[in-house]
Write a protein that holds these residues in place. Structure first.
Motif, PDB file in Angstrom:
ATOM      1  N   THR A   5     -10.364 -51.777 -36.702  1.00 27.50           N
ATOM      2  CA  THR A   5      -9.277 -51.741 -35.728  1.00 27.50           C
ATOM      3  C   THR A   5      -8.644 -53.110 -35.646  1.00 27.50           C
ATOM      4  O   THR A   5      -9.319 -54.110 -35.397  1.00 27.50           O
ATOM      5  CB  THR A   5      -9.797 -51.345 -34.332  1.00 27.50           C
ATOM      6  N   GLN A   6      -7.337 -53.155 -35.840  1.00 26.42           N
ATOM      7  CA  GLN A   6      -6.617 -54.412 -35.765  1.00 26.42           C
ATOM      8  C   GLN A   6      -5.740 -54.458 -34.524  1.00 26.42           C
ATOM      9  O   GLN A   6      -5.143 -53.459 -34.140  1.00 26.42           O
ATOM     10  CB  GLN A   6      -5.761 -54.612 -37.017  1.00 26.42           C
ATOM     11  N   SER A   7      -5.673 -55.631 -33.936  1.00 22.68           N
ATOM     12  CA  SER A   7      -4.804 -55.825 -32.771  1.00 22.68           C
ATOM     13  C   SER A   7      -4.229 -57.235 -32.773  1.00 22.68           C
ATOM     14  O   SER A   7      -4.848 -58.156 -33.328  1.00 22.68           O
ATOM     15  CB  SER A   7      -5.594 -55.570 -31.480  1.00 22.68           C
ATOM     16  N   PRO A   8      -3.027 -57.415 -32.217  1.00 25.17           N
ATOM     17  CA  PRO A   8      -2.156 -56.339 -31.765  1.00 25.17           C
ATOM     18  C   PRO A   8      -1.528 -55.600 -32.941  1.00 25.17           C
ATOM     19  O   PRO A   8      -1.677 -56.031 -34.080  1.00 25.17           O
ATOM     20  CB  PRO A   8      -1.085 -57.094 -30.966  1.00 25.17           C
ATOM     21  N   GLU A  81       8.526 -67.759 -43.040  1.00 27.87           N
ATOM     22  CA  GLU A  81       7.975 -67.168 -44.266  1.00 27.87           C
ATOM     23  C   GLU A  81       6.575 -66.592 -44.081  1.00 27.87           C
ATOM     24  O   GLU A  81       6.042 -65.928 -44.987  1.00 27.87           O
ATOM     25  CB  GLU A  81       7.962 -68.180 -45.425  1.00 27.87           C
ATOM     26  N   ASP A  82       5.984 -66.807 -42.925  1.00 29.44           N
ATOM     27  CA  ASP A  82       4.688 -66.187 -42.616  1.00 29.44           C
ATOM     28  C   ASP A  82       4.869 -64.769 -42.079  1.00 29.44           C
ATOM     29  O   ASP A  82       3.881 -64.066 -41.828  1.00 29.44           O
ATOM     30  CB  ASP A  82       3.928 -67.028 -41.587  1.00 29.44           C
ATOM     31  N   SER A  83       6.100 -64.347 -41.913  1.00 33.02           N
ATOM     32  CA  SER A  83       6.373 -62.983 -41.447  1.00 33.02           C
ATOM     33  C   SER A  83       5.882 -61.983 -42.494  1.00 33.02           C
ATOM     34  O   SER A  83       6.253 -62.068 -43.661  1.00 33.02           O
ATOM     35  CB  SER A  83       7.868 -62.782 -41.209  1.00 33.02           C
ATOM     36  N   ALA A  84       5.038 -61.069 -42.065  1.00 29.73           N
ATOM     37  CA  ALA A  84       4.443 -60.076 -42.968  1.00 29.73           C
ATOM     38  C   ALA A  84       3.522 -59.190 -42.147  1.00 29.73           C
ATOM     39  O   ALA A  84       3.300 -59.447 -40.956  1.00 29.73           O
ATOM     40  CB  ALA A  84       3.648 -60.750 -44.089  1.00 29.73           C
ATOM     41  N   THR A  85       2.989 -58.175 -42.793  1.00 30.28           N
ATOM     42  CA  THR A  85       1.912 -57.398 -42.174  1.00 30.28           C
ATOM     43  C   THR A  85       0.597 -57.928 -42.722  1.00 30.28           C
ATOM     44  O   THR A  85       0.426 -58.085 -43.935  1.00 30.28           O
ATOM     45  CB  THR A  85       2.054 -55.900 -42.485  1.00 30.28           C
ATOM     46  N   TYR A  86      -0.319 -58.222 -41.833  1.00 27.79           N
ATOM     47  CA  TYR A  86      -1.616 -58.755 -42.222  1.00 27.79           C
ATOM     48  C   TYR A  86      -2.664 -57.647 -42.097  1.00 27.79           C
ATOM     49  O   TYR A  86      -2.843 -57.061 -41.026  1.00 27.79           O
ATOM     50  CB  TYR A  86      -1.979 -59.971 -41.369  1.00 27.79           C
ATOM     51  N   LEU A  87      -3.288 -57.351 -43.226  1.00 25.96           N
ATOM     52  CA  LEU A  87      -4.263 -56.267 -43.297  1.00 25.96           C
ATOM     53  C   LEU A  87      -5.679 -56.819 -43.370  1.00 25.96           C
ATOM     54  O   LEU A  87      -5.942 -57.791 -44.084  1.00 25.96           O
ATOM     55  CB  LEU A  87      -4.016 -55.410 -44.543  1.00 25.96           C
ATOM     56  N   CYS A  88      -6.555 -56.176 -42.649  1.00 23.72           N
ATOM     57  CA  CYS A  88      -7.975 -56.484 -42.695  1.00 23.72           C
ATOM     58  C   CYS A  88      -8.668 -55.304 -43.382  1.00 23.72           C
ATOM     59  O   CYS A  88      -8.280 -54.149 -43.163  1.00 23.72           O
ATOM     60  CB  CYS A  88      -8.466 -56.663 -41.251  1.00 23.72           C
ATOM     61  N   ALA A 104      -5.118 -50.806 -39.737  1.00 26.68           N
ATOM     62  CA  ALA A 104      -3.714 -50.399 -39.743  1.00 26.68           C
ATOM     63  C   ALA A 104      -2.771 -51.582 -39.888  1.00 26.68           C
ATOM     64  O   ALA A 104      -1.582 -51.396 -40.126  1.00 26.68           O
ATOM     65  CB  ALA A 104      -3.395 -49.615 -38.473  1.00 26.68           C
ATOM     66  N   GLY A 105      -3.298 -52.790 -39.741  1.00 29.03           N
ATOM     67  CA  GLY A 105      -2.477 -53.974 -39.936  1.00 29.03           C
ATOM     68  C   GLY A 105      -1.841 -54.494 -38.661  1.00 29.03           C
ATOM     69  O   GLY A 105      -1.697 -53.768 -37.671  1.00 29.03           O
TER      70      GLY A 105
END
Lengths: 112, 113
Positions: A5-8, A81-88, A104-105
């Motif tokens: 589970t990723q947050s936020p 440039e750090d804008s992105a979806t971060y996935l675990c 879910a990222g």
């Protein structure tokens, strides 16, 4: 059942405004926890692998930490440039290597 | 540095048709993984191969099959396509199947109409 589970779900930051993303996991036996960055319509880009509680890894403005129940990805003084979806993702003992359970990222937007 | 190459990048098929996606791993990588990412969803593991042998299988429909060839490239074959198969399909590769960093390709967009 393994769960990540990723947050936020989403995070909007001003340039230079540091923050942390959370990844909490439930897995029978953690073999490894991975952080990937994903830009829209692109494949996940490898960032870090963490194996044991207390471990920390750094790369430029990113720092990943791991406890027995969760991992944090700290973004220090972010840039647009750090804008992105971060996935675990987690790798459990008993699963073949690469059979990841992804979260879910967290979608990060950094504005100038 | 060379990355994982996937082709085609975009594919539009009609329901009940067949599609084949190809994956060329990073040179010298002998392990390939396939993932499916539906719109707004996280990637789901489909199948993996190590040294041309299937090493694990996830939530892959029976309509799908895959193989890894002698040059280590892999193909994912999808038959009797359904609207729900529309997704981004990722291939990833690693050197060895155990404990090594897994690198993802850019993905192949499949749209079923």
């Amino acid at each position: 059942e393994d769960q990540v589970t990723q947050s936020p779900e989403a995070l909007r930051l001003q340039e230079g405004e540091s923050s942390s993303l959370n990844c909490s996991y439930t897995v029978s036996g953690l073999r490894g926890l991975f952080w990937y960055r994903q830009d829209p319509g692109k494949g996940p880009e490898f960032l870090f692998t963490l194996y044991s509680a207390g471990e920390e890894k750094e790369k430029e403005r990113l720092k990943a930490t791991l406890t027995k129940k969760e991992s944090f990805l700290h973004i220090t003084a972010p840039k647009p440039e750090d804008s992105a979806t971060y996935l675990c993702a987690v790798q459990a003992y008993g699963d073949s290597w690469g059979k990841f359970q992804f979260g879910a990222g967290t979608q990060v937007v950094v504005t100038p | 540095a060379a990355g994982v190459i996937q082709s085609p990048r975009h594919l539009i098929k009609e329901k009940r048709e067949t599609a084949t996606l190809k994956c060329y791993p990073i040179p010298r990588h002998d392990t390939v993984y396939w993932y499916q990412q539906g719109p707004g969803q996280d990637p789901q593991f489909l199948i993996s191969f190590y040294e041309k042998m299937q090493s694990d299988k996830g939530s892959i429909p029976d309509r799908f099959s895959a193989q890894q060839f002698s040059d280590y490239h892999s193909e994912l074959n999808m038959s009797s396509l359904e609207l729900g198969d529309s997704a981004l399909y990722f291939c990833a590769s690693s050197l060895g199947g155990d404990g090594n960093t897994i690198y993802f390709g850019e993905g192949s967009w499949l749209t079923v109409v």
